[in-house]
Write an enzyme that holds these catalytic residues in place. Structure first.
Site, short mmCIF file in Angstrom:
data_model
loop_
_atom_site.label_atom_id
_atom_site.label_comp_id
_atom_site.label_asym_id
_atom_site.label_seq_id
_atom_site.Cartn_x
_atom_site.Cartn_y
_atom_site.Cartn_z
N HIS A 233 29.60 43.39 41.35
CA HIS A 233 30.08 42.97 42.67
C HIS A 233 29.76 44.09 43.64
CE1 HIS A 233 32.56 39.65 40.94
NE2 HIS A 233 32.54 40.46 39.89
N GLU B 78 37.69 35.43 31.27
CA GLU B 78 38.04 36.85 31.42
C GLU B 78 39.54 36.95 31.10
OE1 GLU B 78 37.82 38.32 35.46
OE2 GLU B 78 37.95 40.43 34.86
N1 ADE Z 1 35.95 40.15 41.74
C1 ADE Z 1 35.55 41.42 41.52
N2 ADE Z 1 35.67 41.74 40.24
C2 ADE Z 1 36.16 40.65 39.60
C3 ADE Z 1 36.49 40.37 38.25
N3 ADE Z 1 36.38 41.26 37.26
N4 ADE Z 1 36.98 39.14 37.97
C4 ADE Z 1 37.12 38.23 38.94
N5 ADE Z 1 36.82 38.46 40.21
C5 ADE Z 1 36.33 39.66 40.54
ZN ZN Z 2 33.14 40.17 37.94
#
Ligand code: ADE
Ligand code: ZN
Length: 346
Positions: free
Chosen positions: A22, A203
């Protein structure tokens, strides 16, 4: 057995693609302070050290709160240029040859920053980065999943005039409670407009979200995806179709998906035949860029030379480069592996 110095050199030198990064997550505290001063934005921190001390997270949401607050210093096109340029200069020293980079336009447009300033600043730096460092790149525009599907659709419309610069759409932010199915319509429109699709799933969210990302959003890669191991049928599908997972080990530890790196399931994912890649996610917040993720994970899980080479090859196989470019990059990995001075890694 490799010495730690050998492993550092090997992890850094290994040619690789970064597929889960990101750009807002590369904002180092030093640049945050500089942009805050330049733009007259007050910061709730007294010093750079004070910022770093605040980077202790209990879960994804506790990180996102701080990450979105940090983004408030990004206002002008030049700020996005400087942010992206700073990332590229670090990426070179981490062996990155190709980067497919997420950006979160809604984080900026909701504060009144024009979409055009965001995308033009990032794009200009990527263009200069290719000329200066020969790093190729693509941009992936993420929809913030905690916001509405209508807001995502408005963002897609804003992106259309810049379509030639944007490779794919993605989905990020607070996962639990915001399943991929919420974004079915906007993903359909995005794919019809010619964007590729990826999505964060698995995640913190359950395997059901990974199924939805595949079946409903038609995601070509799953970002994170580490919870897939809770569903054998899902693992079978991911292996069968060789759908890449862009895994981010240091992020997963910082956000407490795993208690420590030794407990990470990356080796298990590799051993089960998944197309796994290693990435840095938000390196300014998680304590390491991509080669640091390779090095620390290898040390913690006892990954050897062949597994690190597999991860490097996977990064190019999973990328959206042309077949010709892929062959060239995979050739770079083989040439790197053949260097006699780098044979000492076990
Ligand atoms: N935005 C930035 N990092 C993130 C992550 N690990 N999971 C979800 N959204 C994000
Ligand atoms: Zn991410």
């Amino acid at each position: 057995m490799a010495t730690s110095g050998d492993l550092v050199d090997f992890a850094r030198g290994l040619p690789k693609a970064e597929l889960h990064l990101h750009i807002e997550g590369t904002l180092e505290p030093e640049l945050m302070f500089e942009l805050a001063r330049r733009n007259g934005v007050p910061l709730p921190y007294a010093s750079v050290d004070d910022v770093r001390r605040a980077y202790i997270f209990s879960d994804l949401q506790s990180f996102l709160d701080i990450y979105y607050a940090g983004c408030r210093v990004l206002l002008k096109e030049q700020d996005f240029y400087d942010l992206t340029w700073a990332y590229l200069t670090r990426a070179v020293s981490q062996g990155v040859r190709h980067a497919e980079i997420f950006f979160d336009p809604q984080t900026h447009t909701d504060r009144g920053v024009p979409f055009e300033s965001v995308v033009t600043g990032i794009r200009r730096a990527l263009h200069d980065g290719e000329a200066r460092f020969r790093i190729t790149s693509g941009l992936i525009m993420c929809f913030l999943r905690h916001l509405s599907a209508d807001a995502a659709t408005r963002t897609l419309h804003e992106a259309l005039p810049f379509k030639k610069w944007i490779l794919a759409v993605g989905l990020d932010s607070s996962e639990v409670g915001h399943p991929p199915a919420k974004f079915e319509d906007v993903y359909n429109r995005a794919r019809e407009a010619g964007f590729l699709a990826v999505a964060h799933a698995g995640e913190e969210g359950p395997p059901a979200y990974v199924w939805e990302a595949l079946d409903i959003l038609k995601a070509r890669r799953i970002d994170h995806g580490v919870r897939c191991v809770e569903d054998d049928r899902l693992v079978g599908r991911l292996v069968e179709e060789q759908i890449p997972l862009t895994v981010c080990p240091l992020s997963n530890v910082k956000l407490r998906v795993f208690p420590n790196l030794r407990a990470h399931n990356l080796k298990q994912l590799l051993d089960r035949g998944l197309l796994v890649t290693v990435n840095s996610d938000d390196p300014a917040y998680f304590g390491g860029y991509v080669a640091d993720n390779f090095r620390d994970t290898a040390a913690a899980l006892g990954l050897g030379r062949e597994q690190l080479l597999t991860l490097a090859r996977n990064s190019f196989v999973a990328s959206f480069v042309s077949e010709e470019q892929r062959r060239a990059y995979l050739g770079d990995v083989e040439r790197f592996a053949a260097q006699p001075s780098l044979k000492t890694i076990s």
